[in-house]
Design a protein around this motif. Sequence first.
Motif, mmCIF file in Angstrom:
data_model
loop_
_atom_site.group_PDB
_atom_site.id
_atom_site.type_symbol
_atom_site.label_atom_id
_atom_site.label_comp_id
_atom_site.label_asym_id
_atom_site.label_seq_id
_atom_site.Cartn_x
_atom_site.Cartn_y
_atom_site.Cartn_z
ATOM 1 N N GLU A 155 0.834 -1.204 0.000
ATOM 2 C CA GLU A 155 0.000 0.000 0.000
ATOM 3 C C GLU A 155 0.874 1.261 0.000
ATOM 4 O O GLU A 155 0.531 2.275 -0.621
ATOM 5 N N GLU A 156 2.038 1.183 0.681
ATOM 6 C CA GLU A 156 2.962 2.323 0.698
ATOM 7 C C GLU A 156 3.485 2.613 -0.705
ATOM 8 O O GLU A 156 3.563 3.776 -1.130
ATOM 9 N N SER A 157 3.848 1.561 -1.452
ATOM 10 C CA SER A 157 4.321 1.752 -2.824
ATOM 11 C C SER A 157 3.199 2.240 -3.732
ATOM 12 O O SER A 157 3.442 3.014 -4.678
ATOM 13 N N LEU A 158 1.979 1.793 -3.464
ATOM 14 C CA LEU A 158 0.829 2.258 -4.250
ATOM 15 C C LEU A 158 0.727 3.780 -4.206
ATOM 16 O O LEU A 158 0.578 4.443 -5.237
ATOM 17 N N HIS A 159 0.818 4.337 -2.995
ATOM 18 C CA HIS A 159 0.709 5.792 -2.843
ATOM 19 C C HIS A 159 1.945 6.503 -3.383
ATOM 20 O O HIS A 159 1.858 7.660 -3.809
ATOM 21 N N LYS A 160 3.099 5.823 -3.390
ATOM 22 C CA LYS A 160 4.339 6.436 -3.877
ATOM 23 C C LYS A 160 4.381 6.465 -5.407
ATOM 24 O O LYS A 160 4.708 7.495 -6.012
ATOM 25 N N TYR A 161 4.038 5.335 -6.029
ATOM 26 C CA TYR A 161 4.147 5.233 -7.485
ATOM 27 C C TYR A 161 2.904 5.760 -8.207
ATOM 28 O O TYR A 161 3.012 6.316 -9.306
ATOM 29 N N PRO A 163 0.058 7.952 -6.935
ATOM 30 C CA PRO A 163 -0.681 8.763 -5.957
ATOM 31 C C PRO A 163 -2.119 9.026 -6.402
ATOM 32 O O PRO A 163 -2.369 9.356 -7.563
ATOM 33 N N GLY A 164 -3.038 8.836 -5.458
ATOM 34 C CA GLY A 164 -4.450 9.076 -5.738
ATOM 35 C C GLY A 164 -5.182 7.924 -6.368
ATOM 36 O O GLY A 164 -6.402 7.980 -6.567
ATOM 37 N N SER A 165 -4.493 6.839 -6.712
ATOM 38 C CA SER A 165 -5.122 5.701 -7.376
ATOM 39 C C SER A 165 -5.632 4.691 -6.352
ATOM 40 O O SER A 165 -5.086 4.549 -5.262
ATOM 41 N N GLU A 166 -6.669 3.977 -6.729
ATOM 42 C CA GLU A 166 -7.166 2.867 -5.923
ATOM 43 C C GLU A 166 -6.365 1.611 -6.249
ATOM 44 O O GLU A 166 -5.781 1.507 -7.341
ATOM 45 N N ASN A 203 8.676 -3.644 0.012
ATOM 46 C CA ASN A 203 7.413 -3.092 -0.475
ATOM 47 C C ASN A 203 7.105 -3.498 -1.911
ATOM 48 O O ASN A 203 5.985 -3.330 -2.366
#
Length: 805
Positions: A155-161, A163-166, A203
Amino acid sequence: MLKNYFKIAWRNILRNKMRSFIHILGLSIGVAICFLIFNVVTHSYSFDQFHPDKERIYRINTLTDWGDGGSFPNSGTPGPLGEVIQDEISGIEGKGRLYTMYETLVALPNTNKVFGRSNEVTFADPGFFKIFPRKWLAGNPETALIQPESLVISEESLHKYFPGSEASDVLGQELMFVDSDSIYAKVTGVVAGYTDNTDFIFNDFISYSTIRTEEQIEWFGLHDWTSVNSSSQLFVKLAQGVSPESVDEAFKPLIAKNMEAEENGEYNTSFFAEPLSEMHFTPNYGSTSVSKVFLKGLIFIGLIILVLAVLNFVNLETAQAIGRSKEVGIRKTIGGTRFQLITQFLAETFLIVIFSTILAMAFVEGIKLLFATYLPKNFTIDYFSPYNILFYAGFPVLISMISGIYPALILSNYDPQRALKGEMIRTGKFSVGVFLRKNLTVMQLSSSIAFIILVMVLNYQLNYVTSQPLGFDKEAVMFASLPFMSDPDKMLQLQDRFNQEAMVKSASLSGSLVSTTSLWTSDVMVPVDTTEKQLYIQVMNVDSAFVKVNGIPLLAGSDGIDRADEILVNEQFVKEAGFSSIEEAVGTEVSYSQEQVRIIGVVADFHSRTLREKIRPLLFTYNPTYFQSVNVKLNSDQNLAVAKERLEQIYLDIYPYETASFNFLDAQIDKFYREDVKIKNVLGFACGLAILISCLGLFGLSSFTIAQRTKEISIRKVLGATLQQILFLISREYMILVGVSFLIAVFPAYYFLNDWLNGFNTRVEMPYLIFAAAGLGVMAICLLIVGIHSYVASQTNPAKVLKSE
């Protein structure tokens, strides 16, 4: 009744302010240290304790035994073992494999957005998430890591790579990972991050099947049983009732089957299962690990400080017992029972301990700030955690019982027929109370002396090793890491740019620093008459400018190594190879890495490792593909801050996607002894606390005992005794106590220091003068405290003291 106990206890605390201050301050220091260490220990043991069936999860480690050369544990395993372990070893319910990556460049190829280098990328097989399950936000846990070039992110990488995506929106998105080659992986799953303490810092999980070609398998060292790399990690989950010992035993026939032909009797390899609970105390993936030896040392120090504080309390209370003789006598006369008296005195002790605990919490925050760099990363104290609430509830009661029970028994056993002088039994001239007080004082003083000796000798040795010549010039040398497997042309371009700067004397490229904790070893066959002699050597990968940049003296031949078939060696190599002179070695051909190479030069011996180790035979080789560091020697009288900024600017011109960070070589070498400095500083702090607590106790005890001898001092003055005679008379007893304390302190201090000093190849002889200085220092402090009290008592007018006689 209980309310009355505490009301009287409160009044007694207020009545004896100096005594109460000494008790509360001493105990609060002991409680603060114990509370902080308690939290550090519970924090360290909390890592990865949340995984299901954690007691059945193990990491397989490798142990390589070289006989007299030592044994070396490694958290990695050969690649083939991960392939066959579940088929060859019974009792394994599941396996999970990781291949951890280092400084991997991460980017979004469709937008050319670069996120820099990360140590949180790893290859993982589907079994890893079965052993260590996570909450899946998107994707199928059964299939997410099966296909090559598949990727599961946290989830941390999701927000890093993105941002704003589900989580569900990023499935199918492509990320690029640049290591030895570029890997384009598509996101097949998103998992939630861990909220509890864990050593698994990763991550980004690339499917293990991505490593599938022969070239890739060989590059990552997964091709044969003799290749052991700490990056290749293997976890297993044992079936119910299967012991790790049975698994360790089952490895033996597997090793004999697959590795016997490889070892040729030179070394022995074995595998063993390490419990998941122990992983935090061995080298792992980040900077989260902690030494168990250091933890045990902290616990030991905390207990010593607490014991000193408790002894301080017991000593002073028993000494002052006579001051409460009338109180006890009246209570007994009006019908008070011994149980009631014991309860009263324990209530008083409990109240003092409660106040000490409250004050200790303030001390804890101060100590945390003082030793922030020594505490675990992201360490915090949850004052309302279940463990800490248990500490608040149980620790004061325990300390109250330990520190208060003996004084309570002394006081409650008061015999109105004679003055109570802190004694339970008197036989002739022997007093149990006085004997105990002296022994408690000796224990306090001996602990202080031992701490002082330890700190002074550690400091002496560390100053000695850091002042020794290393055999190279470490001043004004800066270095930075190069991108892994960087283009050799780019590295040469960077070197040329540095050499063009007026502030730069010379620049070089190498596989490691001139002095480092890393170690690359190999063997060389040296011709001797008609046979060959095998040498086990250290290897360093360098260019032709390395010797000049680091100021290593060249003794013979040339230092211009720029071919793969040329090598440089050091003096130790020449000696062990059996050459009669360094000139004879130059030009000789030896067999290295299954190739014939020629010695073109001999350099002077230098310390390529810490001074704990002796200088090894060393070989310089040239392989520019694997250069990992750039080293820059600055001209004298340079502004170092400006030079650092300029070097980093040039670095970013050549490598715009990297994070440039230049450091000084001498500062890096100082880090070799960081753990020793940490031990010295912790012991120094403990030493200061031990001396403070001992001085508080000595101050209170001497104040009381000298007050008891005021009439004796006055009579001696009337009979003509001088001030010097009176001071000597009173101080003599304490000098004897310090002498006994010194003898007791010497043995454990010597034992610890001798063992520690033996860990250094370059060391001082045991400095016995420091032992004597520590004893004399404590004696001086003791005589100063006693002397002040004695002087004040001796200046009292005898007429006032003896007017009732």
